[in-house]
Design a protein around this motif. Structure first.
Motif, short mmCIF file in Angstrom:
data_model
loop_
_atom_site.label_atom_id
_atom_site.label_comp_id
_atom_site.label_asym_id
_atom_site.label_seq_id
_atom_site.Cartn_x
_atom_site.Cartn_y
_atom_site.Cartn_z
N GLY A 170 0.80 -1.22 0.00
CA GLY A 170 0.00 0.00 0.00
C GLY A 170 0.83 1.27 0.00
O GLY A 170 0.27 2.37 0.05
N GLN A 171 2.15 1.14 -0.08
CA GLN A 171 3.04 2.30 -0.08
C GLN A 171 3.99 2.25 -1.27
O GLN A 171 5.17 2.58 -1.16
CB GLN A 171 3.83 2.37 1.22
CG GLN A 171 3.00 2.82 2.41
CD GLN A 171 2.59 4.29 2.29
OE1 GLN A 171 3.42 5.16 2.07
NE2 GLN A 171 1.30 4.54 2.40
N ARG A 172 3.46 1.82 -2.41
CA ARG A 172 4.29 1.72 -3.60
C ARG A 172 4.21 3.01 -4.42
O ARG A 172 3.14 3.59 -4.60
CB ARG A 172 3.85 0.53 -4.47
CG ARG A 172 3.90 -0.80 -3.75
CD ARG A 172 3.39 -1.93 -4.61
NE ARG A 172 4.34 -2.32 -5.65
CZ ARG A 172 4.09 -3.20 -6.60
NH1 ARG A 172 2.89 -3.79 -6.66
NH2 ARG A 172 5.01 -3.52 -7.50
N ASN A 173 5.34 3.44 -4.92
CA ASN A 173 5.39 4.59 -5.82
C ASN A 173 6.63 4.43 -6.68
O ASN A 173 7.72 4.14 -6.17
CB ASN A 173 5.46 5.90 -5.04
CG ASN A 173 5.02 7.09 -5.87
OD1 ASN A 173 4.03 7.01 -6.59
ND2 ASN A 173 5.74 8.20 -5.79
N LEU A 174 6.45 4.56 -7.98
CA LEU A 174 7.56 4.35 -8.91
C LEU A 174 7.73 5.57 -9.79
O LEU A 174 6.75 6.22 -10.20
CB LEU A 174 7.33 3.10 -9.77
CG LEU A 174 7.28 1.80 -8.95
CD1 LEU A 174 5.83 1.38 -8.73
CD2 LEU A 174 8.04 0.69 -9.64
N LEU A 175 8.98 5.88 -10.11
CA LEU A 175 9.35 7.01 -10.96
C LEU A 175 10.09 6.47 -12.17
O LEU A 175 10.95 5.59 -12.03
CB LEU A 175 10.25 7.99 -10.22
CG LEU A 175 9.93 8.31 -8.76
CD1 LEU A 175 11.01 9.21 -8.17
CD2 LEU A 175 8.56 8.97 -8.65
N ILE A 176 9.81 7.01 -13.35
CA ILE A 176 10.51 6.60 -14.56
C ILE A 176 11.01 7.85 -15.28
O ILE A 176 10.21 8.62 -15.85
CB ILE A 176 9.60 5.75 -15.49
CG1 ILE A 176 8.96 4.60 -14.72
CG2 ILE A 176 10.43 5.21 -16.65
CD1 ILE A 176 7.54 4.90 -14.25
N PHE A 177 12.30 8.09 -15.23
CA PHE A 177 12.92 9.21 -15.95
C PHE A 177 13.19 8.74 -17.38
O PHE A 177 14.01 7.84 -17.59
CB PHE A 177 14.21 9.63 -15.25
CG PHE A 177 14.00 10.41 -13.99
CD1 PHE A 177 14.28 11.77 -13.95
CD2 PHE A 177 13.52 9.80 -12.84
CE1 PHE A 177 14.09 12.50 -12.78
CE2 PHE A 177 13.33 10.51 -11.68
CZ PHE A 177 13.61 11.87 -11.64
N GLU A 178 12.54 9.38 -18.35
CA GLU A 178 12.58 8.92 -19.74
C GLU A 178 13.17 10.01 -20.63
O GLU A 178 12.47 10.92 -21.10
CB GLU A 178 11.17 8.55 -20.20
CG GLU A 178 10.55 7.47 -19.32
CD GLU A 178 9.12 7.15 -19.66
OE1 GLU A 178 8.68 6.03 -19.36
OE2 GLU A 178 8.41 8.02 -20.22
N ALA A 179 14.47 9.95 -20.86
CA ALA A 179 15.19 10.99 -21.59
C ALA A 179 15.25 10.67 -23.08
O ALA A 179 15.60 9.56 -23.46
CB ALA A 179 16.60 11.14 -21.04
N VAL A 180 14.94 11.66 -23.91
CA VAL A 180 15.18 11.56 -25.35
C VAL A 180 16.57 12.11 -25.63
O VAL A 180 16.89 13.25 -25.28
CB VAL A 180 14.13 12.33 -26.16
CG1 VAL A 180 14.53 12.41 -27.64
CG2 VAL A 180 12.76 11.67 -26.02
N LEU A 181 17.43 11.28 -26.24
CA LEU A 181 18.82 11.67 -26.49
C LEU A 181 18.97 12.19 -27.91
O LEU A 181 18.78 11.45 -28.87
CB LEU A 181 19.74 10.46 -26.28
CG LEU A 181 21.24 10.71 -26.43
CD1 LEU A 181 21.74 11.68 -25.35
CD2 LEU A 181 22.01 9.40 -26.36
#
Length: 503
Positions: free
Chosen positions: A201-212
């Motif tokens: 119940g305490q899940r949080n995900l981040l996805i840094f998605e860089a265009v090169l």
């Protein structure tokens, strides 16, 4: 000379030029496209198909059928867990969130800004006045518990801090490079909140998605060969070489004009061409499980940088569920049901799980894609019919022709939404013999680990291992194997660059 047939090139045309979106609100952002005028029942509204944005997961060279030339000519076939997605803790632990945030802060040159201030300001957008209950004319849950992170410090007491974000994956998305070669695809870092390792119940995900960006766009996609070669080399590299090479790639740059992956321009600040990237979140600190998108934007006060922020934007190519209701009174519903969505039926009807595609316009997109409940369940809103909307889709299917049903076409668009890909479409029958592969339950990279070659590595979904990674491997190997003079005119080759293959 062989060429890919025209019908297979449809998704490539969709991919050309990268992504160009007009975002909803905020300093320095373009205003949303105008909604069609309200009309009375006696007047027939004009049907208009506005400019569409490419699907963020299917915008590049991976969105076309591969030439019929066998699976690989690599002397050593690529290892997907080394050259396409890296989840070994021994490697990814060298990419702490604080280092990424510090690099963004340093690059911004905003006086007094710290990584902690940048992080806390980001999560203040989940509570008023940083958000409101509506966004882009669709529902938007505000406040959310994730906003409490505006008062915590994720950078202290590593390994025991429940608010710490643990790096879980480095992802190679060379397949998202456009055929024009203006950029070299996306390169991602995935983080998971430590509390979610033991508390669902305490899940949080981040996805840094860089265009090169491609530093030599005049060469077309050939200018991206150093990037392709680098990722391919990781298949046989030692652990130390992998760590050093990936750190250099993400934080310094390959050399030869390549900028570092971690740069605020690559996460949303750049406008025009080449495209820019984004940061996406996968949130479940309270129900419903929701996915959101942000741009990292720098504000200038005259010639002086004065702010750097993570700003909420619409979820790319995620139409609000209300638009699929045949009786919807939403201002975008008429155009969506009579023009925009029917125009996408040929792309959605392509009978390849890696190639069917969908594009949408900015005013149609919601600010959240819920992976629980009916809000973003397109099939729930669409219903069994009959309706004018059902008829419009059937007419487009008949014109192809295709044996798919309108429900199956809508199911395919749902699978390409954030909530669909992560949960709602798990195991769904999409028609034409296609079954959507399962996630790991809301995620494609888990906080849980299994033994790997260098110790524990974070688990990835059956959808990745069985469907998407094999396709991305074939795309990268095809690019590495192709060369001018091989008698195949690849979609990224041009007459000017290679007259032998493309006369």
């Amino acid at each position: 000379m062989k060429q890919v047939s025209d019908w297979k090139r449809i998704p490539w045309r969709l991919a050309l030029g990268g992504v160009a979106l007009a975002w909803a609100a905020g300093c320095g952002e373009a205003p949303p496209e105008a909604s069609p005028p309200m009309t009375t029942p006696e007047v027939t509204p004009e049907v208009v198909v506005p400019e569409q944005s490419s699907h963020p997961e299917r915008r590049g060279i991976g969105a076309v059928a591969l030439p019929p030339r066998g699976p690989s000519a690599q002397a050593t076939p690529l290892d997907p867990r080394s050259s396409l997605i890296v989840t070994d803790d021994a490697i990814v632990k060298n990419f702490p969130l604080q280092k990424v945030m510090q690099q963004l802060v340093t690059q911004s040159a905003v006086a007094g800004l710290t990584p902690l201030a940048l992080f806390q300001n980001w999560w203040s957008t989940a509570t008023p006045p940083g958000c409101t209950p509506g966004f882009n004319n669709f529902p938007y849950q505000c406040p959310r518990v994730e906003g409490n992170q505006a008062t915590v410090n994720p950078f202290i007491n590593p390994s025991v801090n429940p608010d710490e974000y643990v790096p879980t994956a480095l992802v190679n998305r060379f397949d998202l490079a456009p055929v024009s070669g203006t950029d070299c695809g996306e390169y991602r870092i995935v983080y998971a909140k430590r509390s979610g390792i033991t508390n669902p119940g305490q899940r949080n995900l981040l996805i840094f998605e860089a265009v090169l960006p491609n530093p030599t766009p005049a060469l077309g996609l050939a200018g991206c060969m150093p990037v392709a070669n680098f990722w391919a080399s990781l298949t046989t590299a030692s652990l130390a070489t992998r760590i050093a090479g990936l750190q250099n790639f993400y934080f310094t740059g390959l050399g030869g004009g390549f900028m570092p992956v971690v740069h605020y321009d690559n996460y949303g600040n750049r406008t025009g061409i080449p495209a820019t990237g984004q940061v996406r979140t996968n949130q479940f600190m309270q129900p419903p499980w929701t996915l959101r998108e942000f741009k990292v934007l720098r504000t200038m006060c005259g010639s002086v940088p004065c702010a750097l922020n993570f700003r909420p934007v619409v979820d790319s190519t995620n139409p609000g569920g209300l638009l699929f209701n045949p009786a919807s009174g939403h201002p975008e519903a008429f155009n969506f049901q009579n023009a925009q969505f029917p125009s996408q039926v040929p792309n959605l009807a392509i009978n390849d799980i890696n190639l069917f595609n969908f594009a949408s316009t900015q005013p149609e997109n919601s600010g959240q894609s819920n992976a629980q409940g009916p809000e973003n369940d397109y099939l729930f809103h669409f219903g069994p019919g009959p309706s004018v909307f059902h008829g419009n889709i059937q007419a487009a299917l008949t014109a192809i022709p295709s044996a798919l049903t309108p429900q199956q076409v809508v199911a395919r668009s749902l699978a390409l939404s954030c909530g669909g890909c992560h949960q709602l479409s798990n195991g769904a029958n999409l028609g034409g013999g296609i079954i959507w592969p399962p996630s790991l339950g809301f995620v494609h990279v888990s906080e849980q680990t299994s033994p790997g070659p260098f110790g524990p590595r974070y688990n990835i979904s059956p959808a990745l291992t069985g469907t998407f990674l094999p396709h991305r491997q074939a795309v990268l190997e095809t690019f590495l194997n192709s060369s001018c003079g091989d008698a195949i005119c690849q979609p990224w080759e041009t007459h000017a660059a290679c007259t032998l293959d493309c006369p």
